[in-house]
Design a protein around this motif. Structure first.
Motif, mmCIF file in Angstrom:
data_model
loop_
_atom_site.group_PDB
_atom_site.id
_atom_site.type_symbol
_atom_site.label_atom_id
_atom_site.label_comp_id
_atom_site.label_asym_id
_atom_site.label_seq_id
_atom_site.Cartn_x
_atom_site.Cartn_y
_atom_site.Cartn_z
ATOM 1 N N GLU A 112 0.809 -1.216 0.000
ATOM 2 C CA GLU A 112 0.000 0.000 0.000
ATOM 3 C C GLU A 112 0.847 1.273 0.000
ATOM 4 O OE1 GLU A 112 -3.714 -0.042 0.043
ATOM 5 O OE2 GLU A 112 -2.897 -1.871 -0.838
ATOM 6 N N HIS A 136 0.348 3.803 -2.873
ATOM 7 C CA HIS A 136 -0.678 4.842 -2.854
ATOM 8 C C HIS A 136 -0.150 6.123 -2.201
ATOM 9 C CE1 HIS A 136 -3.654 2.006 -4.292
ATOM 10 N NE2 HIS A 136 -3.355 1.170 -3.306
ATOM 11 N N ALA A 177 -4.285 9.480 1.669
ATOM 12 C CA ALA A 177 -4.372 8.538 0.554
ATOM 13 C C ALA A 177 -5.087 7.293 1.064
ATOM 14 C CB ALA A 177 -2.979 8.177 0.025
#
Length: 313
Positions: A106, A109, A195
């Motif tokens: 992740e 992102h 985000a």
């Protein structure tokens, strides 16, 4: 060999995570290597009582891009993060937990959002996998952050974040005894945003945060970054003094026109109420000066490093 100035540094505080920390480090390294990004991972062992340090030492020996730091004793997550910040060399720095609730994949992102010109990007979870009492504690901390550090109402804080080197350097310059990393990041960043990222349940163990730790965090924010408690006491002192003055005028009038039932009662009530109010006011004022003096004189680091493994040695 590692790059002297990697593009990304990842700081991971580690506490009693022997069952999962190796997987966390390997997946984080795999993320950067799959995208051919220069990186370093700084894992800070925060006084673990299990075999977490042995796992970190093994990972650092296998991968020279992993830096393992062993603190002398448990100093808390914020101090462990600060220690990792000061050891980092990357142009961008990522912070994440050691339990894979923040999947390393992740990070992509956060990086994409930072390309829009933000110097602080915080992961915002689609659904946070935490207990209910932690969510209540988060609301209380959020209210304090908005009041003290100027957190935007629509901005969500988390430990999964990406920040520019300029922000990191400003945070590293903090020399107080009680570092609060989210607040310092807010204070020393210019443009910040969220985000959307995934947040997974813990694969092993349980969270170290409980009501006691949450209350400790709230008190740290209040008493080390704000004079609000002292000003509240000062306001109460002023209010008490005003009430005592009005009460004193009442009993004085009653004593003059109606006669006092007990000799000296009026004087005793008036003097006690007035001087107690003034005492609270003066103590609050003295406390305000003491806090400012302590903040100016405190320069000691709140943690101590026992050993470090860098570049496999």
């Amino acid at each position: 060999m590692t790059s002297a100035n990697p593009e990304y540094s990842v700081v991971i505080p580690v506490f009693n995570s022997q069952d999962i920390v190796l997987d966390t480090l390997r997946r984080t390294a795999a993320f950067f290597e799959s995208r051919q990004l220069s990186y370093e991972i700084i894992a800070v062992n925060d006084g673990s009582s299990d075999c977490s340090w042995e796992q970190l030492a093994q990972a650092a020996a296998e991968n020279p891009r992993i830096v393992a730091i062993d603190l002398l004793r448990n100093s808390g997550q914020h101090n462990a993060n600060l220690c990792g910040f000061r050891a980092s060399r990357g142009q961008w720095l990522v912070t994440m937990d050691d339990d894979l609730q923040n999947p390393p994949e992740e990070i992509a992102h956060l990086i994409e959002k930072a390309k829009e010109g933000f110097d602080l990007v915080l992961g915002r979870f689609h659904e946070k996998q935490h207990a209910g009492y932690r969510k209540l504690g988060s609301r209380a901390v959020r209210a304090l952050n908005q009041r003290i550090f100027g957190q935007e109402p629509d901005l969500v804080l988390s430990n999964f974040r990406l920040m520019h080197r300029d922000v990191v350097d400003r945070v590293c310059a903090y020399r107080g005894p009680f570092p609060y990393i989210p607040g310092l990041c807010l204070r020393f960043s210019g443009r910040r945003a969220n985000a959307m990222v995934e947040h997974h349940p813990r694969r092993s163990g349980s969270s170290n945060y409980n009501w006691r730790r949450i209350l400790t965090l709230v008190s740290t924010i209040l008493f080390n970054y704000s004079s609000f408690p002292l000003r509240l006491v000062a306001a109460l002192g002023i209010f008490t003094a005003i009430v005592s003055l009005l009460l004193g005028l009442y009993y004085l009038a009653e004593g003059i026109f109606g006669g006092a039932r007990v000799p000296g009662w009026t004087t005793l009530v008036v003097m006690l109420a007035f001087f107690n109010g003034m005492t609270m006011l003066m103590l609050a004022m003295l406390g305000e000066y003491v806090v400012r003096i302590i903040n100016q004189l405190t320069i000691a680091d709140p943690y101590f490093v026992r050993r470090t493994i860098r570049d496999g040695a």
